[in-house]
Design a protein around this motif. Structure first.
Motif, PDB file in Angstrom:
ATOM      1  N   PRO A  32      -0.923  -1.252 -12.456  1.00 16.32           N
ATOM      2  CA  PRO A  32       0.200  -0.993 -11.314  1.00 16.32           C
ATOM      3  C   PRO A  32      -0.362  -0.340 -10.229  1.00 16.32           C
ATOM      4  N   PRO A  33       0.196  -0.232  -8.915  1.00 17.28           N
ATOM      5  CA  PRO A  33      -0.332   0.609  -7.817  1.00 17.28           C
ATOM      6  C   PRO A  33      -0.286   1.933  -7.987  1.00 17.28           C
ATOM      7  N   PHE A  34      -1.030   2.814  -7.468  1.00 19.91           N
ATOM      8  CA  PHE A  34      -0.832   4.238  -7.524  1.00 19.91           C
ATOM      9  C   PHE A  34       0.386   4.495  -6.721  1.00 19.91           C
ATOM     10  N   HIS A  35       0.994   5.698  -7.182  1.00 22.62           N
ATOM     11  CA  HIS A  35       1.996   6.469  -6.276  1.00 22.62           C
ATOM     12  C   HIS A  35       1.245   7.106  -5.232  1.00 22.62           C
ATOM     13  N   LEU A  36       1.963   7.407  -4.119  1.00 20.17           N
ATOM     14  CA  LEU A  36       1.582   8.099  -3.020  1.00 20.17           C
ATOM     15  C   LEU A  36       1.161   9.513  -3.536  1.00 20.17           C
ATOM     16  N   CYS A  37       1.915  10.221  -4.452  1.00 20.79           N
ATOM     17  CA  CYS A  37       1.710  11.548  -4.487  1.00 20.79           C
ATOM     18  C   CYS A  37       0.347  11.592  -5.283  1.00 20.79           C
ATOM     19  N   GLN A  38       0.010  10.544  -6.079  1.00 22.87           N
ATOM     20  CA  GLN A  38      -1.197  10.581  -6.938  1.00 22.87           C
ATOM     21  C   GLN A  38      -2.553  10.367  -5.860  1.00 22.87           C
ATOM     22  N   LYS A  39      -2.228   9.427  -5.202  1.00 23.33           N
ATOM     23  CA  LYS A  39      -3.382   9.216  -4.151  1.00 23.33           C
ATOM     24  C   LYS A  39      -3.613  10.408  -3.264  1.00 23.33           C
ATOM     25  N   LEU A  40      -2.566  11.142  -2.900  1.00 19.60           N
ATOM     26  CA  LEU A  40      -3.090  12.493  -2.137  1.00 19.60           C
ATOM     27  C   LEU A  40      -3.658  13.557  -2.847  1.00 19.60           C
ATOM     28  N   ASP A  41      -2.981  13.545  -4.319  1.00 21.80           N
ATOM     29  CA  ASP A  41      -3.964  14.518  -5.325  1.00 21.80           C
ATOM     30  C   ASP A  41      -5.340  14.109  -5.185  1.00 21.80           C
ATOM     31  N   LEU A  42      -5.652  12.795  -5.594  1.00 20.27           N
ATOM     32  CA  LEU A  42      -7.079  12.299  -5.623  1.00 20.27           C
ATOM     33  C   LEU A  42      -7.572  12.603  -4.351  1.00 20.27           C
ATOM     34  N   VAL A  43      -7.008  12.381  -3.257  1.00 19.25           N
ATOM     35  CA  VAL A  43      -8.066  12.692  -1.988  1.00 19.25           C
ATOM     36  C   VAL A  43      -8.208  14.059  -1.798  1.00 19.25           C
ATOM     37  N   ASN A  44      -7.240  14.845  -2.023  1.00 21.87           N
ATOM     38  CA  ASN A  44      -7.375  16.194  -1.682  1.00 21.87           C
ATOM     39  C   ASN A  44      -8.380  16.921  -2.675  1.00 21.87           C
ATOM     40  N   PRO A  58      -4.240  -2.147   5.747  1.00 17.92           N
ATOM     41  CA  PRO A  58      -4.110  -0.678   5.835  1.00 17.92           C
ATOM     42  C   PRO A  58      -2.648  -0.165   6.174  1.00 17.92           C
ATOM     43  N   ASN A  59      -2.304   0.853   5.298  1.00 16.59           N
ATOM     44  CA  ASN A  59      -1.088   1.499   5.281  1.00 16.59           C
ATOM     45  C   ASN A  59      -1.040   2.686   6.330  1.00 16.59           C
ATOM     46  N   MET A  60      -0.620   2.769   7.568  1.00 12.19           N
ATOM     47  CA  MET A  60      -1.098   3.800   8.532  1.00 12.19           C
ATOM     48  C   MET A  60      -0.334   4.995   8.174  1.00 12.19           C
ATOM     49  N   LEU A  61       0.870   4.879   7.307  1.00 10.99           N
ATOM     50  CA  LEU A  61       1.454   6.040   6.823  1.00 10.99           C
ATOM     51  C   LEU A  61       0.413   6.769   6.043  1.00 10.99           C
ATOM     52  N   ILE A  62      -0.084   5.968   5.028  1.00  7.87           N
ATOM     53  CA  ILE A  62      -0.949   6.487   3.955  1.00  7.87           C
ATOM     54  C   ILE A  62      -2.204   7.367   4.799  1.00  7.87           C
ATOM     55  N   LEU A  63      -2.711   6.507   5.710  1.00  9.67           N
ATOM     56  CA  LEU A  63      -3.732   7.212   6.631  1.00  9.67           C
ATOM     57  C   LEU A  63      -3.418   8.269   7.292  1.00  9.67           C
ATOM     58  N   GLN A  64      -2.459   8.329   7.700  1.00  7.31           N
ATOM     59  CA  GLN A  64      -1.798   9.694   8.341  1.00  7.31           C
ATOM     60  C   GLN A  64      -1.781  10.947   7.265  1.00  7.31           C
ATOM     61  N   ASN A  65      -1.394  10.491   6.035  1.00  5.98           N
ATOM     62  CA  ASN A  65      -1.351  11.547   5.018  1.00  5.98           C
ATOM     63  C   ASN A  65      -2.829  12.109   4.813  1.00  5.98           C
ATOM     64  N   PHE A  66      -3.868  11.119   4.694  1.00  8.52           N
ATOM     65  CA  PHE A  66      -5.103  11.471   4.358  1.00  8.52           C
ATOM     66  C   PHE A  66      -5.670  12.227   5.536  1.00  8.52           C
TER      67      PHE A  66
END
Length: 859
Positions: A122-134, A180-188
């Motif tokens: 399954p796709p990653f949840h946004l919160c987990q993406k942000l944790d990994l990037v952080n 590309p999802n620009m909202l996700i990019l903005q969070n990054f």
């Protein structure tokens, strides 16, 4: 111990136990190496220390298992092991890496493993993406500077590989459905930016800029960007990168220029017209890595053409923050950038309240004159283009600030032209709502009239601006007076929200206080005491006595010799030039009293006279009474050239209008009004000569001849004397030397007989004049009119009688006059007519209709 690591391990252990109970995947389709990889994953997911080799083997095993799932038609990693737990385990491995040295490929392999996992369900949840990037960003950016050298060649190579893995991970995680999802990019980007903004280490700032640049360059490869409309940090990025373009570090400035270039590229690709896109990109490429000024030219273009109002505001706010940050480099860079931006009009800029508050709360900290000048220019442009929002923001600051009651408004005094500009705007807003709805402008506004009044009051209380007040005293005085009149005479329509905005101040009281403050600021303390002593303020707010208050207010200006009297007069005349002026009556009441001032009377010219004449054509009794008062002033005032010193060549039109209007007052029951009317008419007759007697005036003088004779029987002795002198002047004007002798000595009946004998050709005209006097409230006047009408009718031919049918029927109806002398005289006249023979007009249908009209007209 790392707290992040403790939390991660705790979550992983608890969730793994639950999944181990339920999961029993089928491994029948896997080859031996894949089965071994799966078993290795299970083993390493157990708690315990892991060596470097264990970590790398685990990451390799996860990558293999991800490949297996990716190749399956409906593959899902959760069928083998929960993807969330695997990601958290990898996150833990990254966190465990030391931040002071890069001595293994664990970071690199961990991020590549995340790339592999991102490609399977399954796709990653946004919160987990942000944790990994952080954790990944922190793990790499926190590393010390690694310079390529012979003795550190491997370390530098490893860093480059790790950095590339970070880019690949960010690119993989930003994707959603192959776009590309620009909202996700903005969070990054939000995670990365603090390493640029808050760090003082060049290598960390460079890493941040490089990472953002490469991520932006990546998204430029896609025609469709998901949620691009919601990408809300474009303005912040442009502002931030523009400031860092002037960083003294060559690495940082180059990185900022590159990042700015890719932001511009994204904008061009997404917002430009397609046929022009390629040409714009080529032009943009020319300035890539060019000098700062070339890129600032691009900034001006993009600020004006491609940015939304919110994005423009963000650019300005970034610059403002940098100018007050304390960093010398940022202050100078932001000042230069803002100067470039201010060449564009700020008509379409959002977040005005936020910008104003930034200026207000930080302006005291700015000491550099160039920076101050740039901030003042920004404020001035915002006042010019967004006055409503500026005013509302100043109110908000005033209500919330602990720095002083009126401190928020005093900021205007420190900006060139800001005070004058906002006052002129408020003045226009105060006047404009009073125009009819069909005259209003189409664009919407924010400020209500009570708020405008309160704002004016606050601005008038700034001590340092009292000299400025003098320049617009007249217009502001009249506007506030009109506002008070509107509220008092028509009632307040202020909403509850507006009352809350005004701190529940009554709008009438607020307007009166503003007017008092205007007088006080202009130095008219004596005027205020004068008005107060005579109860003028109370009269002004009384619905029943309001116009008495208006008169008293004008009288204070006259009696105290206000040096603004002429400007006030001029402004009132300009206001009345609009035929739809809503407060014409207030203006006329004020003018009536103001004209008693010698200086004002001397300023009356042909233009102002015409304006007044046009308004006095209105068929309103109140206006007609004002007209009489003004005409009396014109007659008696030594400085008024309208009557005493007029040249008929220039003012004949006014005199004609004046005489026509006066006719209405000659039969007033009020002796005072009637006397004034005759006095004015008498003054006119004394100034008219045969040389200046133009046709309309000559006609009207003759048209009032019977009236003058009849009023020799007026109940007021003064009126009788004026009429006698007037008749003599008429005789002089007309060249009637014989009649002049008769006019001077004889009674009304003798005069009328002589007049009829000499001017027989005007008999029918005299009859019409006599009939108009049948409505006079004075019996003796009606008696003269009936007698004279009878004298004329007796000598009319049949043809003339038929022509004068309506006048004849009016005369016949006078047999019912309530005055017995008048009715008796009418009856006697008809006996004489009957004795002469049947020459009276036949009683036709038209006669009956005429009689009905006469009944309605005379009774």
């Amino acid at each position: 111990m790392n707290p992040h690591l403790d939390r991660s391990q705790s979550r992983t252990t608890s969730l793994r136990s639950a999944y181990d109970f339920f999961l029993k995947p089928s491994l029948s389709g896997l080859c031996q190496s894949e089965k071994e990889a799966y078993k290795l994953v299970l083993d390493f997911m157990e708690p315990g220390e892991m060596s470097l080799t264990d970590k790398l083997n685990f990451l390799h095993a996860v990558s293999i298992l991800s490949g297996v799932v990716r190749d399956q038609a409906n593959g899902n990693m959760n069928n083998y092991y929960p993807k969330t737990l695997l990601a958290r385990k990898i996150e833990t491995l990254i966190v465990e890496e030391p931040m002071d040295i890069l001595d293994s490929s664990v970071r690199q392999q961990a991020m590549l493993c995340i790339v592999a996992l991102s490609q399977v369900k399954p796709p990653f949840h946004l919160c987990q993406k942000l944790d990994l990037v952080n954790v990944s960003i922190t793990s790499i950016f926190a590393l010390p500077l690694i310079q390529p050298s012979l003795d550190r060649k491997e370390s530098a190579s490893l860093y480059l590989q790790t950095n590339q893995a970070l880019d690949e991970m960010l690119q993989a995680l930003v994707m959603e459905d192959r776009s590309p999802n620009m909202l996700i990019l903005q969070n990054f980007v939000e995670i990365i930016l603090p390493w640029l903004m808050l760090s003082d280490k060049v290598h960390q700032q460079t890493r941040a800029l490089g990472t953002i640049s490469r991520l932006l360059r990546f998204v430029c490869n896609f025609s469709e960007l998901l949620h691009i409309v919601s990408f809300s940090i474009m303005g912040r990025l442009i502002g931030t990168f523009s400031v860092f373009c002037l960083n003294p570090s060559q690495e940082v400035s180059s990185g900022a220029l590159e990042a700015l270039y890719y932001v511009f590229t994204v904008l061009v690709l997404q917002r430009s017209i397609r046929p022009k896109t390629e040409a714009i990109l080529k032009d943009l490429q020319k300035h890539f890595r060019g000098n700062w000024m070339a890129n600032m030219q691009n900034l001006t273009l993009f600020f004006r053409k491609y940015l939304t109002p919110v994005e423009r505001a963000d650019v300005i706010m970034v610059a403002m923050d940098a100018m007050t940050s304390g960093s010398t480099n940022n202050i100078l860079a932001a000042t230069k950038m803002l100067k470039v931006i201010l060449k564009c009009p700020l008509t379409e800029v959002a977040k005005v309240p936020e910008i104003i508050q930034l200026i207000y709360y930080h302006i005291d900290r700015v000491t550099d004159t160039t920076v101050q000048s740039t901030i003042k220019k920004t404020f001035q442009l915002l006042v010019q283009y967004h006055t409503d929002e500026v005013i509302l923001t100043l109110f908000k600051i005033q209500d919330q600030s602990q720095r002083g009651t009126h401190k928020s408004w005093e900021i205007l005094a420190s900006f060139p032209k800001g005070y004058q500009m906002i006052m002129e705007y408020l003045l226009q807003r105060l006047i404009s709502p009073q125009t009819p709805k069909d005259q209003e402008t189409s664009h919407g506004t924010v400020l209500s009239t009570p708020i405008v009044t309160r704002a004016i009051h606050e601005l008038l209380m700034i001590p340092s601006q009292r000299s400025e007040v003098q320049t617009f005293f007249a217009s502001m005085f009249v506007a506030l007076l009109f506002q008070i009149s509107f509220l008092v005479t028509r009632g307040s329509t202020v909403t509850q929200d507006e009352l809350l905005e005004m701190e529940c101040v009554d709008p009438v009281s607020s307007s009166v206080e503003a007017l008092k403050t205007l007088l006080r600021s202009s130095g008219y303390i004596d005027h205020m005491s004068y008005i107060q002593t005579l109860g003028g303020w109370e009269l002004l707010v009384s619905p029943e006595k309001h116009y008495d208050g208006v008169t008293l207010l004008a009288r204070s200006l006259v009696d105290k010799n206000c040096w603004h009297n002429r400007p006030v007069f001029s402004f009132l005349i300009r206001t009345l030039e609009n035929p739809n002026c809503a407060h014409y009556f207030t203006a006329l009441v004020f003018l009536t009293e103001l004209l008693r001032c010698p200086d004002v009377a001397g300023a009356v010219d042909e233009v102002s006279t015409k304006v007044l004449v046009d308004w006095f054509k209105c068929e309103e009794s109140a206006i007609e009474h004002l007209f009489l008062q003004i005409a009396e002033i014109f007659t008696k005032h030594k400085n008024t050239r309208i009557i005493m010193d007029f040249s008929l060549h220039h003012t004949s039109s006014f005199i004609i209008e004046l005489t026509f209007t006066l006719a209405h007052f000659f039969e007033e029951e009020s002796e005072q009004l009637r006397l004034i009317a005759f006095e004015i008419y008498g003054s006119i007759l004394t100034k008219v000569s045969r040389m200046t007697l133009v046709f309309p005036l000559r006609h009207h003088i003759l048209n009032l001849l019977v009236l003058l004779v009849s009023h020799l029987k007026d109940a007021n002795v003064n009126v009788m004397e004026i009429c006698r002198l007037g008749l003599c002047n008429v005789a002089t004007i007309m060249g009637w030397s014989k009649l002049k002798v008769i006019f001077a000595k004889n009674d009304a009946f003798t005069i009328l007989s002589a007049l009829l004998q000499q001017e027989k050709s005007k008999a029918l005209w005299f009859l019409k004049q006599s009939v108009t006097l049948f409505k006079s409230p004075q019996g003796p006047i009606r008696q003269v009119a009936v007698w004279f009408a009878g004298q004329i009718i007796r000598d009319l031919t049949m043809t003339e009688k038929e022509e004068m049918e309506e006048e004849y029927m009016a005369f016949k109806y006078m047999q019912r006059d309530p005055d017995p002398i008048v009715s008796c005289l009418t009856v006697q006249t008809f006996y004489i007519l009957e004795a002469k023979g049947p020459e009276t007009p036949a009683k036709t249908l038209s006669s009956c209709l005429c009689m009905r009209r006469l009944r309605r007209r005379y009774y």
